[in-house]
Design a protein around this motif. Sequence first.
Motif, PDB file in Angstrom:
ATOM      1  N   SER A   1     112.882   0.661 -10.252  1.00  0.00           N
ATOM      2  CA  SER A   1     114.039   0.960  -9.410  1.00  0.00           C
ATOM      3  C   SER A   1     114.153  -0.123  -8.354  1.00  0.00           C
ATOM      4  O   SER A   1     113.165  -0.442  -7.680  1.00  0.00           O
ATOM      5  N   ILE A   2     115.355  -0.695  -8.224  1.00  0.00           N
ATOM      6  CA  ILE A   2     115.583  -1.782  -7.278  1.00  0.00           C
ATOM      7  C   ILE A   2     116.537  -1.328  -6.177  1.00  0.00           C
ATOM      8  O   ILE A   2     117.491  -0.595  -6.430  1.00  0.00           O
TER       9      ILE A   2
ATOM     10  N   VAL B   1     117.499  -9.205   0.447  1.00  0.00           N
ATOM     11  CA  VAL B   1     116.161  -8.636   0.626  1.00  0.00           C
ATOM     12  C   VAL B   1     116.140  -7.292  -0.081  1.00  0.00           C
ATOM     13  O   VAL B   1     117.150  -6.566  -0.100  1.00  0.00           O
ATOM     14  N   GLY B   2     115.019  -6.963  -0.677  1.00  0.00           N
ATOM     15  CA  GLY B   2     114.959  -5.678  -1.352  1.00  0.00           C
ATOM     16  C   GLY B   2     113.569  -5.289  -1.764  1.00  0.00           C
ATOM     17  O   GLY B   2     112.578  -5.942  -1.397  1.00  0.00           O
ATOM     18  N   THR B   3     113.515  -4.210  -2.523  1.00  0.00           N
ATOM     19  CA  THR B   3     112.245  -3.745  -3.078  1.00  0.00           C
ATOM     20  C   THR B   3     112.445  -3.392  -4.540  1.00  0.00           C
ATOM     21  O   THR B   3     113.545  -3.041  -4.976  1.00  0.00           O
TER      22      THR B   3
ATOM     23  N   SER C   1     121.691  -0.344  -5.503  1.00  0.00           N
ATOM     24  CA  SER C   1     120.401   0.208  -5.913  1.00  0.00           C
ATOM     25  C   SER C   1     120.559   0.805  -7.293  1.00  0.00           C
ATOM     26  O   SER C   1     121.674   1.148  -7.713  1.00  0.00           O
ATOM     27  N   GLY C   2     119.487   0.914  -8.020  1.00  0.00           N
ATOM     28  CA  GLY C   2     119.560   1.498  -9.350  1.00  0.00           C
ATOM     29  C   GLY C   2     118.279   1.319 -10.124  1.00  0.00           C
ATOM     30  O   GLY C   2     117.349   0.640  -9.675  1.00  0.00           O
TER      31      GLY C   2
ATOM     32  N   THR D   1     110.204   3.756   2.645  1.00  0.00           N
ATOM     33  CA  THR D   1     109.536   5.051   2.594  1.00  0.00           C
ATOM     34  C   THR D   1     109.966   5.791   1.328  1.00  0.00           C
ATOM     35  O   THR D   1     110.887   5.375   0.624  1.00  0.00           O
ATOM     36  N   GLY D   2     109.311   6.898   1.052  1.00  0.00           N
ATOM     37  CA  GLY D   2     109.641   7.698  -0.123  1.00  0.00           C
ATOM     38  C   GLY D   2     108.702   7.421  -1.274  1.00  0.00           C
ATOM     39  O   GLY D   2     107.962   6.436  -1.287  1.00  0.00           O
ATOM     40  N   ASP D   3     108.741   8.300  -2.250  1.00  0.00           N
ATOM     41  CA  ASP D   3     107.904   8.159  -3.439  1.00  0.00           C
ATOM     42  C   ASP D   3     108.340   6.957  -4.270  1.00  0.00           C
ATOM     43  O   ASP D   3     109.480   6.502  -4.167  1.00  0.00           O
ATOM     44  N   ILE D   4     107.413   6.456  -5.104  1.00  0.00           N
ATOM     45  CA  ILE D   4     107.754   5.370  -6.011  1.00  0.00           C
ATOM     46  C   ILE D   4     108.891   5.833  -6.925  1.00  0.00           C
ATOM     47  O   ILE D   4     108.816   6.883  -7.553  1.00  0.00           O
ATOM     48  N   GLY D   5     109.951   5.046  -6.962  1.00  0.00           N
ATOM     49  CA  GLY D   5     111.137   5.408  -7.713  1.00  0.00           C
ATOM     50  C   GLY D   5     112.234   6.012  -6.866  1.00  0.00           C
ATOM     51  O   GLY D   5     113.360   6.181  -7.326  1.00  0.00           O
ATOM     52  N   SER D   6     111.910   6.328  -5.614  1.00  0.00           N
ATOM     53  CA  SER D   6     112.900   6.941  -4.710  1.00  0.00           C
ATOM     54  C   SER D   6     112.801   6.292  -3.333  1.00  0.00           C
ATOM     55  O   SER D   6     112.683   6.975  -2.307  1.00  0.00           O
TER      56      SER D   6
END
Length: 303
Positions: free
Chosen positions: A89-90, A159-161, A103-104, A47-52
């Motif tokens: 952002s990962i 696992v990540g985004t 994350s970063g 969830t959250g905006d792209i980048g957050s």
Amino acid sequence: MRKTTAAVSALALSALVLTGCSTAPGSGAAGCERSESAALSMAVKATGDIGSAKVSLTAPMPTSKVVYDDLVVGDGAVVREKTQDVVGSITLLNGATGQMIDSGAGVWSPKTLSEQFGGIGAALQCATNGSRVAFAVPAKDLPEGMAAQVGLGPDESIVGTIDIQEVLRPKAQGRDVFNDAQGIPSVVRAPSGQPGIIVPDGAAPKKLVTETLIEGDGAKVGKGLAMFQYTAVKWSTRAVTGSSWEKGVVYDTSTLPPQVMTQVAKATVGSQILVVDPEKTGDDAIVYVVDVLGIVPPELVRG
């Protein structure tokens, strides 16, 4: 940004929060194919905006191969080249427990992301600006030693985004500019955009010379922090003294001399400029060819 772990320091998560960079106009992903993983999209909640992104797992996500799926599909520019950089952002989780690993924000291409993660670069290929992509990588595909350092068993996964905040131009793109100055180096370009510099016979100029070879249609760099690729050749020996094309986009202003960065600041995104810097004597002159690919606003740079 969270402090990176020893295992993930190889990711080179940037000390910059990189958003809002200039980029090429949006376009469709015609000719590109994207993979889908229903199991992954069900297991990853973001969830959250792209980048957050706020990312969690609803179920363990073991996998025997690299998989990815688009959780959000953006409508911006397409990553068409393996060496084309994106600002993103990962977020990384333990695929068995859901525990946060790291994350970063950073800058990656499909090529560099695969080198750092063992195949995740496929998640960027043909992705679009504004997308959020989930991925899973089995422990066996991670760089040697990384799985153990982040607490993964041999049959577990990361696992990540990755949120794609900007897709940079792969090379200078714009209007070719005719230059008729005598005794100035000429430039040839590979299909990738990587330049080759042909230094003419004769002495180097005694004063700084700048030519715009390609005029881009993006924003003027001005006081912004440029993102660029460059090649440098010594006039007297014709030897390459520096190049970023094998490593990826540069956004460190100390990479090039101040007098060259001053010329970059006058350029627009998408431009390619040639700068001959005579330094102290003509024999020590260095020829720089710089592709200006994007801008990082200075207010987003962490001190």
